[in-house]
Scaffold this active site. Structure first.
Site, mmCIF file in Angstrom:
data_model
loop_
_atom_site.group_PDB
_atom_site.id
_atom_site.type_symbol
_atom_site.label_atom_id
_atom_site.label_comp_id
_atom_site.label_asym_id
_atom_site.label_seq_id
_atom_site.Cartn_x
_atom_site.Cartn_y
_atom_site.Cartn_z
ATOM 1 N N HIS A 113 0.761 -1.196 -0.178
ATOM 2 C CA HIS A 113 0.063 -0.071 0.294
ATOM 3 C C HIS A 113 1.249 0.785 0.218
ATOM 4 O O HIS A 113 2.129 0.913 0.242
ATOM 5 C CB HIS A 113 -0.581 0.057 0.849
ATOM 6 N N ASP A 181 -3.840 -0.030 -1.145
ATOM 7 C CA ASP A 181 -3.630 -1.305 -1.591
ATOM 8 C C ASP A 181 -3.397 -0.501 -2.567
ATOM 9 O O ASP A 181 -4.016 -0.929 -3.860
ATOM 10 C CB ASP A 181 -4.047 -2.332 -1.560
ATOM 11 N N ARG A 209 12.881 -4.866 3.833
ATOM 12 C CA ARG A 209 12.100 -6.039 5.065
ATOM 13 C C ARG A 209 10.805 -6.073 3.739
ATOM 14 O O ARG A 209 10.608 -4.792 3.244
ATOM 15 C CB ARG A 209 11.524 -5.629 6.264
ATOM 16 N N ASP A 211 7.293 -5.904 3.842
ATOM 17 C CA ASP A 211 6.254 -5.361 4.584
ATOM 18 C C ASP A 211 5.177 -6.030 4.011
ATOM 19 O O ASP A 211 4.793 -6.119 3.205
ATOM 20 C CB ASP A 211 5.822 -3.792 4.401
ATOM 21 N N LEU A 216 -0.563 -9.228 -1.186
ATOM 22 C CA LEU A 216 -0.575 -8.076 -2.313
ATOM 23 C C LEU A 216 -2.140 -8.799 -3.831
ATOM 24 O O LEU A 216 -1.467 -7.107 -3.892
ATOM 25 C CB LEU A 216 0.830 -8.734 -3.461
ATOM 26 N N GLU A 253 8.102 -10.290 5.671
ATOM 27 C CA GLU A 253 6.494 -10.029 6.937
ATOM 28 C C GLU A 253 5.567 -10.646 6.681
ATOM 29 O O GLU A 253 4.518 -10.647 5.538
ATOM 30 C CB GLU A 253 6.662 -8.210 6.902
ATOM 31 N N HIS A 318 8.287 -2.371 16.556
ATOM 32 C CA HIS A 318 7.532 -1.811 16.873
ATOM 33 C C HIS A 318 6.209 -1.625 17.082
ATOM 34 O O HIS A 318 4.622 -0.716 16.980
ATOM 35 C CB HIS A 318 7.771 -0.896 15.440
ATOM 36 N N ASP A 319 5.127 -3.169 16.677
ATOM 37 C CA ASP A 319 3.844 -3.110 17.292
ATOM 38 C C ASP A 319 3.774 -3.484 17.526
ATOM 39 O O ASP A 319 4.582 -4.545 18.722
ATOM 40 C CB ASP A 319 4.049 -4.881 15.485
HETATM 41 C C1 BGC Z 1 3.634 -2.881 10.143
HETATM 42 C C2 BGC Z 1 2.819 -2.017 10.754
HETATM 43 C C3 BGC Z 1 2.189 -1.385 9.964
HETATM 44 C C4 BGC Z 1 1.282 -2.069 8.998
HETATM 45 C C5 BGC Z 1 0.747 -0.796 7.819
HETATM 46 C C6 BGC Z 1 3.048 -3.578 9.066
HETATM 47 O O1 BGC Z 1 3.436 -4.751 9.141
HETATM 48 O O2 BGC Z 1 4.805 -3.763 11.031
HETATM 49 O O3 BGC Z 1 3.872 -1.037 11.729
HETATM 50 O O4 BGC Z 1 1.282 -0.405 10.478
HETATM 51 O O5 BGC Z 1 2.189 -2.610 8.009
HETATM 52 O O6 BGC Z 1 1.541 -0.953 7.226
#
Ligand code: BGC
Length: 556
Positions: A113, A181, A209, A211, A216, A253, A318-319
């Site tokens: 996104h 997205d 990384r 994300d 997708l 991720e 961080h989440d």
């Molecule tokens: C990140 C989050 C984020 C989300 C949407 C995740 O996988 O780790 O911090 O809010 O993607 O972008």
């Protein structure tokens, strides 16, 4: 801090197997110009600290231009630096300075996104339906489409579709409604994402990384996760990397169940690395239940992975500590043990840092860190957890675990010289975790601090390739509160034994294949009794653990 000897990067395609990754946000680390926001010059000034800590890879959270409504995961421009953090030239200098110290750098490729302020979206909403510009994103007139896709940010969103009054259509978003997205059915989107990858790998970044990579593609009648088309895209991306950029790494991720998670390795032709999301909550469950089965079961359910691939394992990030992929029963248990205060809960998870989660219990912090650094995979440490930093559950979203790094007892925890009211987030002043007591300076000076202990453990880990590359075998032991496993690589055999209970425990372990070897406890270099064919007996204090090297008796 005194500068350490420089350490040029070695030419090693599998470097990520020997990595210890440190996750940080530029904005949270060190502010060089007093504007209350961390920046690249500030981070450069802290590289000696990171080298001395004993990590060898830095993962930087998104630092691109962004309205920061999702902490930078809402990207408005893929190929430049958010001016609050510095310039592209600053980034380049940071990368060189990191590399000079033997530190590799992973950045974020957030391609599921964009921000709704990205020019691609501004253009799309104004373009005629069906045009390539409009088709950069996913649109519909029928918001009941793709109804089987779950809502991920369930505390904030009620639908994955949002009405856009300019386009006069609904656009698709798996996260916040300001994060449309991208449409991977459009070849121009493939090209745009390849261009973003080329930009950062071209600058010399070592890893990316990926994300939110399971989401997708969308297709009717599916849950719109892990679709075959996504794997086709990833294989093409990987081929592109292989053909152009030696020694780089893609890290997925993919917060999924073990088999789906493992699918992001492909046959060694998709991502090199992948976060082990299934393992993470089970580590906390094992400590909460004082039983080893949550860890053993999940590792047994994890499929074998291709030789060149590697899991990234972690405790916190961080989440929120995500509980999306555990059973309702397990989630209830986790909430009961770790998030009694409902303010600590968000979406399907817990927004706490490591030390507060564990009630600041040093023995538990050490136990879990010891497991993180010895279980199979590459460990990822979250900034601040090496000093047992606290959090602030009264801040919104996940901001409570994203507060400024605590360097000293000075103003703003030594993070910034600026006006305390200007900080991007307030520093931690909770009585237990106040920055005047919990900070790098205090802990560097105290040989018994968590920081000094963590450094010691990292040094030990870094001396033994078996932790990153070795085989993994659970050894039978009669006490179910004790987890026992062996890691082997080339000539090295390491034995890890951990007491998940907070009481003292005895154990008898079957170490018969290692008869005649001598366990040497690695922190103190203490030789233990020789292993025989009989069960090997050990005792522990509450939450105690040992790392042993198994050595030939002759070398005594
Ligand atoms: C990140 C989050 C984020 C989300 C949407 C995740 O996988 O780790 O911090 O809010 O993607 O972008």
């Amino acid at each position: 801090m005194e500068a350490l000897p420089l350490k040029p990067l070695v030419d090693e395609p599998l470097w990520y197997k020997d990595a210890v990754i440190y996750e940080l946000h530029v904005r949270a680390f060190a502010d060089s110009n007093g504007d209350g926001i961390g920046d690249f010059p500030g981070l450069i000034g802290k590289l000696d600290y990171l080298q001395d800590l004993g990590v060898n890879t830095l993962w930087l959270l998104p630092f691109y231009p962004s309205p920061l409504r999702d902490d930078g995961y809402d990207i408005a421009d893929y190929t430049s630096v958010n001016p609050s953090y510095g310039t592209l030239a600053d980034f380049d200098r940071f990368l060189n300075e990191a590399h000079r110290r033997g530190l590799r750098v992973i950045t974020e490729l957030v391609i599921n996104h964009t921000s709704d302020t990205h020019p691609w979206f501004t253009r799309a909403r104004k373009a005629p339906p069906g045009s390539p510009e409009r088709d950069f994103y996913v649109w519909t007139d029928d918001p009941t489409k793709f109804a089987d896709a779950r809502i991920i940010f369930k505390d904030f969103e009620t639908s994955n579709w949002t009405w856009d009054p300019v386009a006069k259509a609904y656009f698709w978003h798996r996260f916040y409604s300001h994060q449309p997205d991208l449409n991977f059915d459009n070849p121009a989107v493939w090209q745009a994402t390849f261009d973003a990858l080329d930009f950062w790998l071209g600058l010399g970044v070592d890893g990316l990384r990926l994300d939110a990579v399971p989401y997708l593609y969308e297709r009717e009648g599916t849950n719109c996760e892990n679709l075959e088309l996504t794997h086709t895209y990833l294989k093409a991306l990987r081929r592109h990397v292989n053909e152009r950029y030696p020694n780089r790494m893609l890290l997925a991720e993919a917060n999924q169940q073990p088999a789906e998670s493992a699918s992001y390795f492909g046959d060694g032709d998709e991502c090199h690395m992948n976060f082990h999301f299934p393992l993470m909550p089970r580590l906390f469950m094992a400590v909460g239940l004082e039983e080893r089965y949550p860890i053993i079961d999940i590792l047994r359910m994890t499929p074998p992975i291709p030789e060149s691939c590697q899991w990234a394992i972690f405790l916190r990030n961080h989440d929120e500590l995500t509980l999306e992929m555990v059973t309702d029963e397990d989630r209830d248990f986790m909430y009961r043990i770790y998030a009694q205060d409902t303010r600590a809960r968000i979406n399907l998870g817990i927004r706490r840092r490591l030390a507060p989660l564990l009630e600041n219990d040093r023995a538990k912090i050490e136990l879990l860190t010891g497991l993180l650094l010895s279980l199979p995979g590459t460990p990822v440490l979250y900034y601040g957890d090496e000093i047992g930093m606290g959090d602030n559950i009264y801040l919104g979203d996940r901001h409570g675990v994203r507060t400024p790094m605590q360097w000293s007892g000075d103003r703003n925890a030594g993070f910034s010289q600026g006006n305390p009211q200007r900080l991007y987030l307030p520093v931690i002043i909770d009585p237990t975790f106040h920055y005047e007591a919990v900070n790098v300076e205090v802990q560097q000076a105290n040989p018994h601090s968590l920081l000094r202990w963590t450094k010691k453990l990292l040094r030990l880990r870094n001396r033994h390739h078996a932790f990153g590359r070795g085989t993994f075998e659970i050894r039978p032991a009669d006490n179910t509160k004790i987890l026992t496993f062996v890691r082997q690589y080339e000539q090295e055999t390491l034995l890890v034994v951990a007491n998940l209970s907070h009481y003292a425990q005895p154990v008898e372990i079957d170490l018969s294949p290692f008869e005649g070897l001598v366990p040497v406890e690695m922190l103190g270099e203490t030789k233990f009794p020789v292993v025989t064919a009989k069960p090997y007996r050990l005792t522990f204090g509450g939450h105690g653990f040992y790392w042993f090297r198994l050595e030939q008796a002759e070398s005594r």
